[in-house]
Motif scaffolding. Structure first.
Motif, short mmCIF file in Angstrom:
data_model
loop_
_atom_site.label_atom_id
_atom_site.label_comp_id
_atom_site.label_asym_id
_atom_site.label_seq_id
_atom_site.Cartn_x
_atom_site.Cartn_y
_atom_site.Cartn_z
N LYS A 1 0.95 -1.31 -0.05
CA LYS A 1 -0.12 0.00 0.02
C LYS A 1 0.88 1.32 0.14
O LYS A 1 1.79 1.32 0.75
N ILE A 2 0.56 2.13 -0.81
CA ILE A 2 1.45 3.31 -1.01
C ILE A 2 0.65 4.59 -0.93
O ILE A 2 -0.49 4.55 -1.20
N ARG A 3 1.43 5.69 -0.72
CA ARG A 3 1.12 6.83 -0.74
C ARG A 3 1.90 7.52 -1.72
O ARG A 3 3.04 7.45 -1.79
N VAL A 4 1.41 8.58 -2.43
CA VAL A 4 2.15 9.12 -3.73
C VAL A 4 2.17 10.75 -3.40
O VAL A 4 1.08 11.51 -3.31
N ILE A 5 3.55 11.39 -3.35
CA ILE A 5 3.72 12.59 -3.29
C ILE A 5 4.68 13.12 -4.45
O ILE A 5 5.76 12.56 -4.81
N THR A 6 4.04 14.27 -5.29
CA THR A 6 4.64 14.26 -6.31
C THR A 6 5.09 15.96 -6.51
O THR A 6 4.31 16.76 -5.37
N VAL A 7 6.03 16.46 -7.24
CA VAL A 7 6.44 17.90 -7.03
C VAL A 7 6.52 18.37 -8.59
O VAL A 7 6.71 17.63 -9.48
N LEU A 8 5.72 19.57 -8.79
CA LEU A 8 5.81 20.17 -10.24
C LEU A 8 6.31 21.56 -10.07
O LEU A 8 6.13 22.35 -8.86
N GLY A 9 6.99 22.00 -11.17
CA GLY A 9 7.56 23.50 -10.98
C GLY A 9 8.26 23.81 -12.29
O GLY A 9 8.87 22.81 -12.92
N VAL A 10 8.44 25.12 -12.23
CA VAL A 10 9.26 25.51 -13.53
C VAL A 10 10.57 25.33 -13.31
O VAL A 10 11.22 25.16 -12.07
N GLN A 11 11.34 25.09 -14.13
CA GLN A 11 12.91 24.47 -14.04
C GLN A 11 13.55 26.02 -13.20
O GLN A 11 13.49 26.95 -13.42
N GLY A 12 14.59 25.17 -12.25
CA GLY A 12 15.25 26.13 -11.55
C GLY A 12 14.71 26.54 -10.23
O GLY A 12 15.31 27.60 -9.49
N THR A 13 13.38 26.13 -9.78
CA THR A 13 12.86 26.56 -8.94
C THR A 13 13.19 25.87 -7.56
O THR A 13 12.74 26.14 -6.65
N GLY A 14 14.06 24.82 -7.63
CA GLY A 14 14.53 24.18 -6.27
C GLY A 14 13.60 23.06 -6.08
O GLY A 14 13.47 22.79 -5.00
N LYS A 15 12.81 22.14 -7.17
CA LYS A 15 12.09 21.14 -6.76
C LYS A 15 12.69 20.20 -6.25
O LYS A 15 12.24 19.54 -5.03
#
Length: 1081
Positions: free
Chosen positions: A657-671
């Motif tokens: 069983k998993i939880r999913v965390i994702t990150v989005l952002g413009v390049q160079g914003t420190g994701k």
């Protein structure tokens, strides 16, 4: 027996010591003053009241060593033999997301590591939470107790002891992670690690392998250097102590390395928090730190890089360490108030004495001897601390400038790691950390990477990477599945075109030598495989950094110069060809598997590939990130990913069983930096190898926390930067961003949108596409929780932040409503109908660095903000319903990717159609403007009567219909051509052809109504203007105008008079006569 009066006589002695005797009536007694790690002989005699004595009972006992005693106190005793692993340390548990007080010494290592993983500069100052009164009691007691009793009484451990204990109890991969985080915090890191139990010393070369530094030395070109610190030849300057010294060596070094405006404790010293605790296991530790210039002479303390080493303890006691430093240092600075002759020491660099002013006036017997040999090398601290530090800096600067290594720095090769040691001169200047390892071995100092697993993995990686001279050629010959056909296959999988034909072409490619070597190297034990993957990443990153630096500099120049698009696109292709990372090898493995899947089930070639998904699943369980979305082809190799996730499900025994965390952002914003700081992972952040596509990484959840979060694993997905400059020249760049964003948001339980003030509009535009796609999909999707992280946030007032958040939500609501109208979703009216969001889901992160890199430590405010954010994420996960399994995640991925591809095509033709629509409106607008002018000029240049104006209107309406039909047919032709290029009628998304043909007809009809309305309006105005001209020519109107003007000038209300006029003019006509300002008043 207990009722018989008696007492005991205890006699004990250690090796070479006098026997001591104790009389006691107690059956239990604590013996103090014993030496650690020593065998003692004990004799016990029972004496009755009458004086009768029993026979003597003799036994031998061993006291715990300092190391084992401290490990027991700190709760690390179990990990001395069975080391802590990186996987264990990164496990998500309650202590990593709670602020429970540190109640005992056993919790100190966990607290230290927790802070270190989020790069908290206060990590070294952890202590137990006790009352102030208890602190005072401990201070009083410490005067009359032994070192071991002091340790038991105190509520903290000396930071150096804690760091030494943590490194001794950690495996090589965890040591590497700790060194990397310590370097980010600008902490000194261990170079020579002592073990006071075994008397062994280890050089921490492997632990420092991951450190990459970027700096700008003062050279003729002024170019920036970015390299792994162990490979770069930087002069080493060592600071040691002989005998007693009234100066705090570490404090002096901190002042020497700190900018006057920003002091930083690089080295632990006695006056810092927890620094006054006695050291028990860290004497003999050699720490190092780097000073790296930023290229600004006004702020740089040293204009060239320098390594500073600090030996803990007396050089008379730690001869091996001092010998090593003497052989590798460009200069050695000895702090001493009682300098004695250094007999038998071969010091290759300069030798300096650093002492207090009292030493110079004491008439020390060896002063003249030292001064005779080194007449100018005595640095004396007088009353002014600033002058003393300035003198020390000047001395170090001269040492660096006179070092041949510095003088020849501009001529050094880009990668010193490839130099042949046999051709190196016997000079300390040429010694980088790798070369120093040879000297360490001669000094009987072990090297942490000399183990069998590490060396075997290194050789395996070297066999592959040593053959890479031309990256593009290597990829062409050794990674053939990533040729042009590879992108064609990706397109066919996305759009289901010519799949069988491309599969047959793909089968012509065979496994290459490099692929065979790679598969052989990963088909080993877990430890050796991890070492191999690390070595491969290190070697490939070095190659990419070397090859890409010049191309990236050229790219920046072309962008600044506004060079032609074709030239920039060509350079983009070269950058892609020269980019080579571990993901390319894993893609090749995936394509080998996918190609084999099209073969008969019992085919030997297919059976040879059956084990590959299991290997990849084991890599994921080891914490290694695996590519989910292909970064170059913008595609998911679904057969390969399905097989890997299925094997992963089996490997965890269905506890998936998993939880999913994702990150989005413009390049160079420190994701990636945000994720690395939050979870202690290592997504790519180097400018040489940034994230492409999307990578998934698994974090294990502690047994206790599993019940709260209702999951066994947390999957973290990192994505490439959206709106990437190097991809903006590609025709499918917007489509690529939209596909990626929609996929990862749809897969996630929590979506982190990383943004800055400069790109907030771009991110809301992308979210609009995501929302639009979601609304157009069939079936139920997750409703992810959305958090906005505002990077580099300024210290704005609470009111300003509220205004910004309200504006952001207004934009999102507007874009959601627009998308809902297009998809005819009447029940969707705001952003929160699609994603979970409230006002508290905004996080303001200060800048990452506290000062100017490369010498700036991580901002303490950034670490605290990231930790608070992590706690909130775990709270959000706790509120969710039961987690999905890996199999559920796979099913969702398949359906979502299919929908994304379908809507991606729809969005792409929407974009193209919009361009056609703009051109359509431009042409019709030009014609309409020309027609309106023709009506306006009617009767002025010819003798046409106003009675003929209706005939002109009829003619223009007929012409408008003709041109509208012509332009509509032009759009229809474009639609036909567009769909033919995409794969004719077999294309599954050909259903959109009729939809957009209908949109073209609707556009014609709507525009026809607007054009005719404009023409009729123009005719009406023309007729009224003609009537007005007739009225203005009469004398009566002129008199009326004069009368009204007089009354207006007297301040009277003329509106009632206007109402009684026989002429009832419209506003336009009245304004023509009396002026618009009068009408408004």
């Amino acid at each position: 027996m207990d009722q018989i009066p008696q007492h005991f006589v205890i006699a004990y002695s250690g090796p070479g010591a006098e026997e001591k005797m104790i009389h006691t009536e107690d059956c239990f007694i604590n013996l103090s003053g014993l030496q650690p790690g020593t065998e003692y002989r004990l004799n016990v005699v029972t004496v009755l009241s009458e004086g009768e004595e029993s026979e003597s009972v003799t036994t031998f006992v061993y006291t715990r060593s300092c190391l084992l005693g401290l490990l027991s106190t700190a709760g690390l005793e179990d990990y001395y033999e069975n080391k802590l692993t990186l996987s264990m340390a990164l496990e998500v548990n309650s202590s990593t997301i709670s602020d429970e007080p540190i109640l005992n010494m056993h919790s100190l290592p966990r607290a230290f590591f927790k802070k270190l993983m989020i790069a908290d500069v206060n990590a070294r100052s952890v202590k137990c939470d006790v009352s102030h009164e208890d602190d005072l009691c401990y201070e009083v007691d410490s005067y009359d107790t032994t070192a071991e009793q002091q340790l038991e009484n105190r509520n903290y451990i000396n930071p150096l002891d804690l760091i030494t204990a943590m490194f001794l109890c950690s495996d090589g991969f965890l040591q590497q992670e700790m060194v990397l985080k310590m370097s980010m915090c600008q902490f000194a890191v261990p170079l020579l690690l002592p073990n006071c139990e075994t008397k062994e010393i280890t050089m921490m070369l492997w632990a420092m392998r991951e450190i990459v530094k970027k700096f700008t030395p003062a050279t003729a070109t002024g170019s920036c250097v970015e390299e792994r610190i162990v490979c770069h030849g930087i002069p080493l300057v060592s600071f040691v102590r002989q005998g007693k010294s009234s100066l705090s060596k570490s404090q002096v070094l901190n002042k020497m390395l700190s900018n006057p405006q920003q002091y930083h404790d690089t080295f632990v010293h006695r006056d810092m928090d927890c620094g006054d605790a006695p050291r028990s296991i860290s004497d003999g530790l050699v720490e190092i730190s780097w000073y790296l210039p930023c290229g600004n002479k006004n702020t740089d303390i040293f204009t060239q890089p320098v390594v500073v080493a600090n030996l803990r303890g007396d050089i008379e006691t730690f001869d091996k360490q001092f010998t090593f430093l003497s052989q590798t240092s460009a200069a050695v600075y000895i702090f001493s108030d009682e300098m004695s002759a250094l007999q038998g020491k071969n010091i290759k660099g300069e030798l300096y004495l650093v002492t207090d002013v009292a030493w110079k006036t004491s008439g020390h017997k060896d002063k003249h001897r030292f001064s005779f040999r080194y007449p100018k090398n005595v640095i004396v601290k007088r009353h002014n601390e600033a002058d003393f530090v300035k003198t020390l800096r000047l001395s170090v600067s001269k040492t660096i400038e006179n070092n041949p290594c510095t003088k020849n720095m501009e001529n050094m090769e880009n990668n010193p790691c490839t130099k042949n040691m046999e051709n190196m001169e016997n000079n300390t200047c040429t010694k980088n950390m790798e070369n120093m390892a040879d000297i360490a071995r001669l000094c009987d100092i072990g090297i942490d990477e000399d183990g069998k697993d590490c060396q075997g993995a290194r050789k395996a990686a070297f066999r592959i990477t040593s053959n890479i001279t031309d990256t593009a050629k290597f990829k062409e010959e050794q990674l053939p599945f990533q040729k042009r056909i590879w992108k064609e296959i990706a397109f066919s999988e996305k759009h289901r075109v010519n799949e069988e034909e491309l599969s047959r072409r793909q089968q012509h490619f065979k496994m290459t030598v490099a692929s065979e070597q790679f598969l052989g190297a990963v088909s080993v034990s877990d430890v050796e495989r991890t070492y191999f993957l690390k070595w491969m990443r290190i070697n490939l990153d070095n190659l990419s950094r070397q090859n890409l630096s010049e191309l990236r500099d050229l790219y920046k120049e072309l962008k600044i110069a506004n060079s032609p698009k074709e030239l920039i696109a060509n350079l983009d292709g070269k950058i892609s060809d020269c980019s080579l990372g571990l993901e390319h090898f894993l893609r090749e493995v995936g394509q080998l598997y996918e190609s084999a899947c099209s073969l008969p089930k019992h085919s030997p070639e297919r059976q040879q590939m059956e084990h590959l998904p299991k290997l990849c699943a084991q890599m994921m369980l080891g914490g290694f990130p695996i590519e989910l979305v292909d970064g170059d082809a913008s595609n998911i190799p679904m057969k390969w990913i399905s097989a890997v996730l299925n094997e992963l499900h089996i490997a965890v025994q269905s506890k998936s069983k998993i939880r999913v965390i994702t990150v989005l952002g413009v390049q160079g914003t420190g994701k990636s930096t945000l994720l690395n700081t939050m979870f202690g992972v290592q997504f790519a952040v180097s400018s040489g190898r940034c994230t492409r596509g999307a990578f998934m990484l698994l974090l294990k959840v502690n047994k206790v926390l599993k019940e709260k979060l209702k999951c066994d694993l947390i999957m973290v997905i990192d994505t490439e930067g959206l709106k990437a400059p190097e991809l903006e020249q590609l025709d499918n760049s917007p489509e690529r961003d939209n596909e990626l964003a929609t996929l990862v948001v749809g897969l996630s339980d929590i979506t982190i949108v990383n943004m800055t003030m400069e790109n907030s509009t771009e991110m809301t535009d992308i979210l609009q596409v995501v929302i639009h796609t979601f609304l157009g999909m069939k079936g139920s999707l997750k409703k992810p929780i959305c958090h906005f992280v505002h990077q580099n946030a300024l210290h704005l007032s609470a009111d300003a932040n509220i205004r910004d958040r309200n504006k952001l939500l207004e934009r999102l609501n507007g874009k959601t409503l627009a998308a809902a109208k297009m998809e005819k979703k009447e029940n969707i009216t705001k952003f929160t109908d699609v994603m979970e969001y409230d006002d508290t889901n905004n996080w303001y992160m200060p800048g990452l660095w506290h000062g100017t890199p490369p010498m700036a430590p991580v901002n303490a405010g950034y670490s605290v903000a990231v930790y608070d954010f992590k706690k909130r994420l775990m709270q959000d996960l706790n509120k969710l319903k039961k987690g999905d399994t890996l199999i559920d995640f796979l099913k969702l991925t398949k359906s979502l990717w299919e929908s994304v591809n379908s809507f991606s095509f729809r969005n792409s033709i929407c974009t193209v159609f919009n361009s056609w629509e703009v051109e359509f409106n431009r042409k019709i607008s030009m014609w309409t403007e020309k027609a309106e002018n023709q009506i306006s000029e009617f009767g002025r240049t010819d003798k046409c009567s106003m009675k003929d104006l209706p005939n002109l209107l009829t003619k223009l309406v007929r012409e408008s219909n003709e041109i509208l039909e012509l332009e509509k047919n032009c759009i229809l032709d474009n639609i036909v051509n567009f769909f033919e290029k995409q794969g004719s009628s077999k294309h599954p998304i050909g259903k959109f052809r009729e939809e957009f043909a209908t949109r073209a007809e609707t556009l014609r009809q709507d525009t026809a109504d607007k054009v005719q309305q404009s023409l009729h309006e123009a005719v009406r105005i023309k007729e009224e203007m003609a009537e007005l001209d007739n009225i203005k020519s009469s004398e009566g109107l002129k008199e009326m105008e004069q009368l009204l003007s007089k009354e207006y000038d007297k301040g009277r209300d003329v509106r009632e008079r206007i109402k009684r006029l026989p002429l009832k003019p419209v506003d336009e006509m009245f304004a023509k006569i009396f002026g618009s300002q009068r009408l408004e008043k």
